[in-house]
Design an enzyme around this catalytic site. Structure first.
Site, PDB file in Angstrom:
ATOM      1  N   HIS A   1       0.722  -1.229   0.045  1.00  0.00           N
ATOM      2  CA  HIS A   1      -0.095   0.031   0.197  1.00  0.00           C
ATOM      3  C   HIS A   1       1.067   1.212   0.094  1.00  0.00           C
ATOM      4  O   HIS A   1       0.448   2.448  -0.641  1.00  0.00           O
ATOM      5  CB  HIS A   1      -0.814  -0.148   0.923  1.00  0.00           C
ATOM      6  CG  HIS A   1      -2.131  -0.891   1.021  1.00  0.00           C
ATOM      7  ND1 HIS A   1      -2.272  -2.130   1.230  1.00  0.00           N
ATOM      8  CD2 HIS A   1      -3.404  -0.505   0.766  1.00  0.00           C
ATOM      9  CE1 HIS A   1      -3.861  -2.683   0.649  1.00  0.00           C
ATOM     10  NE2 HIS A   1      -3.902  -1.877   0.633  1.00  0.00           N
TER      11      HIS A   1
ATOM     12  N   TRP B   1      -5.260  -6.037  -8.749  1.00  0.00           N
ATOM     13  CA  TRP B   1      -4.637  -6.049  -8.035  1.00  0.00           C
ATOM     14  C   TRP B   1      -5.672  -6.742  -6.846  1.00  0.00           C
ATOM     15  O   TRP B   1      -4.836  -7.261  -5.884  1.00  0.00           O
ATOM     16  CB  TRP B   1      -5.447  -4.112  -7.334  1.00  0.00           C
ATOM     17  CG  TRP B   1      -5.017  -3.620  -5.257  1.00  0.00           C
ATOM     18  CD1 TRP B   1      -5.933  -3.870  -4.730  1.00  0.00           C
ATOM     19  CD2 TRP B   1      -3.733  -3.707  -5.241  1.00  0.00           C
ATOM     20  NE1 TRP B   1      -5.134  -3.878  -3.377  1.00  0.00           N
ATOM     21  CE2 TRP B   1      -3.877  -3.383  -3.687  1.00  0.00           C
ATOM     22  CE3 TRP B   1      -2.738  -2.677  -5.826  1.00  0.00           C
ATOM     23  CZ2 TRP B   1      -2.892  -2.684  -3.339  1.00  0.00           C
ATOM     24  CZ3 TRP B   1      -1.520  -2.110  -5.052  1.00  0.00           C
ATOM     25  CH2 TRP B   1      -1.835  -2.530  -3.640  1.00  0.00           C
ATOM     26  N   TRP B   2      -6.600  -7.318  -7.221  1.00  0.00           N
ATOM     27  CA  TRP B   2      -7.136  -8.349  -6.354  1.00  0.00           C
ATOM     28  C   TRP B   2      -6.081  -9.432  -6.776  1.00  0.00           C
ATOM     29  O   TRP B   2      -5.937 -10.399  -5.821  1.00  0.00           O
ATOM     30  CB  TRP B   2      -8.224  -8.432  -6.766  1.00  0.00           C
ATOM     31  CG  TRP B   2      -9.136  -7.997  -6.073  1.00  0.00           C
ATOM     32  CD1 TRP B   2      -9.654  -6.098  -4.694  1.00  0.00           C
ATOM     33  CD2 TRP B   2     -10.658  -7.351  -6.461  1.00  0.00           C
ATOM     34  NE1 TRP B   2     -10.381  -5.890  -5.033  1.00  0.00           N
ATOM     35  CE2 TRP B   2     -11.332  -6.375  -6.199  1.00  0.00           C
ATOM     36  CE3 TRP B   2     -11.063  -8.581  -7.150  1.00  0.00           C
ATOM     37  CZ2 TRP B   2     -12.926  -6.408  -6.086  1.00  0.00           C
ATOM     38  CZ3 TRP B   2     -12.984  -8.121  -7.343  1.00  0.00           C
ATOM     39  CH2 TRP B   2     -13.831  -6.968  -6.518  1.00  0.00           C
TER      40      TRP B   2
ATOM     41  N   TYR C   1      -9.960   7.572   1.825  1.00  0.00           N
ATOM     42  CA  TYR C   1      -9.753   6.488   2.134  1.00  0.00           C
ATOM     43  C   TYR C   1      -8.377   6.160   2.988  1.00  0.00           C
ATOM     44  O   TYR C   1      -7.500   6.475   2.224  1.00  0.00           O
ATOM     45  CB  TYR C   1      -9.506   5.483   0.501  1.00  0.00           C
ATOM     46  CG  TYR C   1      -9.445   4.350   0.313  1.00  0.00           C
ATOM     47  CD1 TYR C   1     -10.082   3.094   1.307  1.00  0.00           C
ATOM     48  CD2 TYR C   1      -9.702   3.669  -0.640  1.00  0.00           C
ATOM     49  CE1 TYR C   1     -10.517   2.075   1.458  1.00  0.00           C
ATOM     50  CE2 TYR C   1     -10.216   2.136  -1.113  1.00  0.00           C
ATOM     51  CZ  TYR C   1     -10.014   1.684   0.379  1.00  0.00           C
ATOM     52  OH  TYR C   1     -10.953   0.464  -0.097  1.00  0.00           O
TER      53      TYR C   1
END
Length: 104
Positions: free
Chosen positions: A22, A76-77, A41
């Protein structure tokens, strides 16, 4: 603005890797998140349990739901799958939370 919160789960041996990924989030992922109305976020980690608390503000539910269908989100997942609890489609297992209090 719509406030959303959820719980996800990172593997206990992957805390540092989760943070690193991240910290180095792909610029195209950030662009897509913003294009789908995401603001403010944040993700917080409970180191005792591996639970992640995610909070974000969105502009529109339908627009936000379309994020999951983007190529970058799918990528990304798949990238995050080895270090998180995931569903068969690689999306993170996520428990949506209902807001019960807000102080402006």
């Amino acid at each position: 603005m719509i406030r959303k919160a959820s719980i996800m789960f990172v593997n206990k041996d992957s805390y540092e890797e989760y943070k690193r990924r991240h910290d180095e989030i792909w610029p195209e992922m950030v662009t897509e998140l913003k294009a789908h109305g995401a603001h403010n976020y944040s993700i917080f980690l409970d180191k005792e349990t591996g639970r992640l608390f995610a909070y974000l503000e969105i502009e529109d539910e339908k627009l936000w739901e379309q994020m999951a269908e983007t190529e970058i989100c799918q990528k990304w997942w798949k990238y995050m799958k080895p270090i998180m609890k995931t569903n068969p489609d690689n999306s993170p297992v996520s428990i949506n939370l209902d807001e019960v209090f807000h102080l402006e």
